[in-house]
Scaffold this active site. Structure first.
Site, short mmCIF file in Angstrom:
data_model
loop_
_atom_site.label_atom_id
_atom_site.label_comp_id
_atom_site.label_asym_id
_atom_site.label_seq_id
_atom_site.Cartn_x
_atom_site.Cartn_y
_atom_site.Cartn_z
CD GLU A 42 -65.23 34.33 49.99
OE1 GLU A 42 -66.03 33.78 50.79
OE2 GLU A 42 -65.30 34.18 48.75
CG ASP A 53 -72.38 33.44 57.36
OD1 ASP A 53 -72.06 32.71 56.42
OD2 ASP A 53 -72.01 34.63 57.44
#
Length: 288
Positions: A42, A53
């Site tokens: 990915e 994140d």
């Protein structure tokens, strides 16, 4: 018909990395992952200040951006890389605001497909633009990765499973930032996985967020998912190599050995029984 992203009969594995971190090593890293029979890379086009994140992936994205990594440089690199891969499939992750806002959806989808990516995940796509991008991807024949949460409504789960045909649903294990583990553990996601599989039986379900150890892989397999997505832990190992002056390819390979100690392409050699087999329903044959 294209090869499935994740093989039947065992828990698949996807690794997340930011393209451009470290600079000029994408090909070396990807070829190692291919040799180790990782199923999916990915690959993110780096973007700043991601709200989903944690600090490890944010630092990685900043390093890649400082190195000049853009969607165009990533697609150029992929066009050279993907013909050399035998097992590894590349799924591209691109942020709408940073990388896609000013691009034509159909032209971009064609470029992503031509570069050899097997699917596209558009991060933070505004809901009003989803039909436009979905139409462009459909017309191009490029599958999309969709996302959902355990707390998503039944309709959201159904839509996510349906729209991810040919790719996979990314089941984010919990609300929060990448690298953090759900308080109740990954094995408790069975109900959500079952709902997704009921909505679209042929669409794989991949679980991410907080997957970092062999025990986590077993827990993901126990909930019935088709694959696990490892992000922050892999990126942290690459960062460790950078900090300590080590080879990132060697370090990431060692991480995979720790993650999958009994994998058939790991230290046990060909034919070793995998440690993580997907839980099946009563109607299915055993998956291991």
């Amino acid at each position: 018909m294209p090869e499935p992203l994740f093989p039947p009969g065992r828990l698949g594995l996807a690794l997340f990395l930011n393209a451009g971190d470290p600079a000029d090593r994408l090909t070396d890293l990807a070829l190692m992952l291919d040799d180790q029979h990782v199923d999916v890379l990915e690959l993110a086009v780096p973007f700043p200040n991601s709200p989903t994140d944690g600090p490890v992936i944010r630092r990685s994205a900043d390093r890649a951006l400082d190195a000049g990594t853009t969607l165009d440089t990533v697609l150029d690199a992929l066009a050279d890389l993907t013909p050399r891969l035998h097992h590894l499939k590349v799924v591209l992750l691109a942020d709408w605001s940073h990388s896609l806002r000013h691009r034509d959806p159909t032209h971009t989808a064609h470029r992503v497909a031509a570069a050899g990516a097997r699917a596209l995940l558009v991060h933070a796509l505004p809901p009003r633009l989803r039909p436009t991008w979905q139409a462009a991807l459909h017309d191009t024949g490029l599958p999309q990765v969709t996302t959902c949460y355990p707390a998503s409504t039944p309709q959201t789960l159904h839509t996510a499973a349906r729209d991810a045909a040919g790719a996979y649903v990314y089941l984010v294990a919990h609300y929060g930032r990448s690298g953090t583990t759900p308080a109740t553990g990954h094995h408790t996601l069975t109900t959500t996985v079952t709902a997704l599989r009921t909505a679209a039986p042929a669409t794989p379900v991949a679980v991410g967020f907080g997957v970092k150890t062999a025990a986590d892989l077993k827990a993901v397999a126990a909930c019935g998912a088709d694959a696990a997505i490892v992000g922050s832990a892999a990126v942290a190992r690459v960062e460790h190599a950078r900090t300590e002056g080590l080879d990132p390819v060697t370090e990431l390979k060692a991480f995979l050995t720790d993650l999958r100690p009994a994998h058939p392409h790991g230290p046990g050699g060909p034919g070793t029984t995998p440690t993580t087999c997907r839980t099946t329903t009563r109607e299915e044959q055993p998956a291991c």
